[in-house]
Scaffold this motif. Structure first.
Motif, mmCIF file in Angstrom:
data_model
loop_
_atom_site.group_PDB
_atom_site.id
_atom_site.type_symbol
_atom_site.label_atom_id
_atom_site.label_comp_id
_atom_site.label_asym_id
_atom_site.label_seq_id
_atom_site.Cartn_x
_atom_site.Cartn_y
_atom_site.Cartn_z
ATOM 1 N N PHE A 141 -34.265 21.442 34.046
ATOM 2 C CA PHE A 141 -34.313 22.246 33.061
ATOM 3 C C PHE A 141 -34.630 21.510 31.606
ATOM 4 N N VAL A 142 -35.066 22.288 30.542
ATOM 5 C CA VAL A 142 -35.292 21.775 29.353
ATOM 6 C C VAL A 142 -34.635 22.655 28.256
ATOM 7 N N LEU A 143 -33.760 22.216 27.654
ATOM 8 C CA LEU A 143 -33.111 23.165 26.540
ATOM 9 C C LEU A 143 -33.713 22.728 25.069
ATOM 10 N N ARG A 144 -34.330 23.640 24.315
ATOM 11 C CA ARG A 144 -34.889 23.499 23.232
ATOM 12 C C ARG A 144 -34.345 24.132 22.066
ATOM 13 N N GLN A 145 -33.070 23.862 22.094
ATOM 14 C CA GLN A 145 -32.170 24.570 20.986
ATOM 15 C C GLN A 145 -31.017 23.661 21.176
ATOM 16 N N ARG A 146 -30.802 22.976 19.859
ATOM 17 C CA ARG A 146 -29.499 21.981 19.448
ATOM 18 C C ARG A 146 -28.216 23.081 19.495
ATOM 19 N N PRO A 155 -36.288 28.627 32.324
ATOM 20 C CA PRO A 155 -36.701 28.120 33.831
ATOM 21 C C PRO A 155 -35.881 27.041 34.159
ATOM 22 N N ALA A 156 -35.805 27.022 35.559
ATOM 23 C CA ALA A 156 -35.085 26.044 36.286
ATOM 24 C C ALA A 156 -35.402 25.730 37.412
ATOM 25 N N VAL A 157 -35.253 24.531 37.861
ATOM 26 C CA VAL A 157 -35.733 24.241 39.076
ATOM 27 C C VAL A 157 -34.244 23.693 40.019
ATOM 28 N N VAL A 158 -34.074 24.283 41.074
ATOM 29 C CA VAL A 158 -32.999 23.996 41.943
ATOM 30 C C VAL A 158 -33.331 23.030 43.039
#
Ligand SMILES: [Cu+2]
Length: 131
Positions: free
Chosen positions: A102-107, A72-75
């Motif tokens: 956005f949030v990345l949950r993976q390194r 998910p992302a907000v523009v």
């Protein structure tokens, strides 16, 4: 239209991003011929991130990151706010700006580029370093 957002999944705009803790202020990313500044962007895993893109070039540019296609992302720009289930691309005309949250949950290291013909080949690419 001020900018063009192409959806990875057509027509679904209502999935609310499940953001974690708020992050520091927006990270400015400038677009020029033919580069992103900065080209390496360090992000904390699991943290809400806002990238603020500004096209300081003379022609259109776009931001494309495969890793963002399915999260998910907000523009936002000065006129609208769009929640997306995934971001396919963000295109900006000269002088335009917009933010992506956005949030990345993976390194890992995730590439991005301007996919307008010839731009990546000319050096317009970078990496999201998630640690
Ligand atoms: Cu470009």
């Amino acid at each position: 239209m001020k900018y063009t957002v192409l959806l990875a999944l057509a027509g679904i705009l209502t999935i609310p991003p499940a953001f974690a803790q708020p992050a520091a202020g927006p990270i400015l990313v400038e677009m020029v011929e033919f580069a992103f500044h900065p080209a390496a962007i360090r992000l904390r895993v699991g943290q809400s991130v806002t990238l603020r893109f500004v096209n300081r070039g003379q022609i259109a540019h776009q931001f494309v990151a495969d890793v963002l296609r399915t999260i998910p992302a907000v523009v936002n720009d000065s006129k609208m706010r769009i929640e997306l289930p995934g971001l396919d691309s963000l295109r900006l005309q000269p002088g335009e700006s917009a933010t992506i949250q956005f949030v990345l949950r993976q390194r890992g290291r995730f590439r991005f580029a301007c996919t307008i013909e010839g731009h990546r080949e000319a050096g317009m690419e970078g990496v999201l370093e998630v640690y």
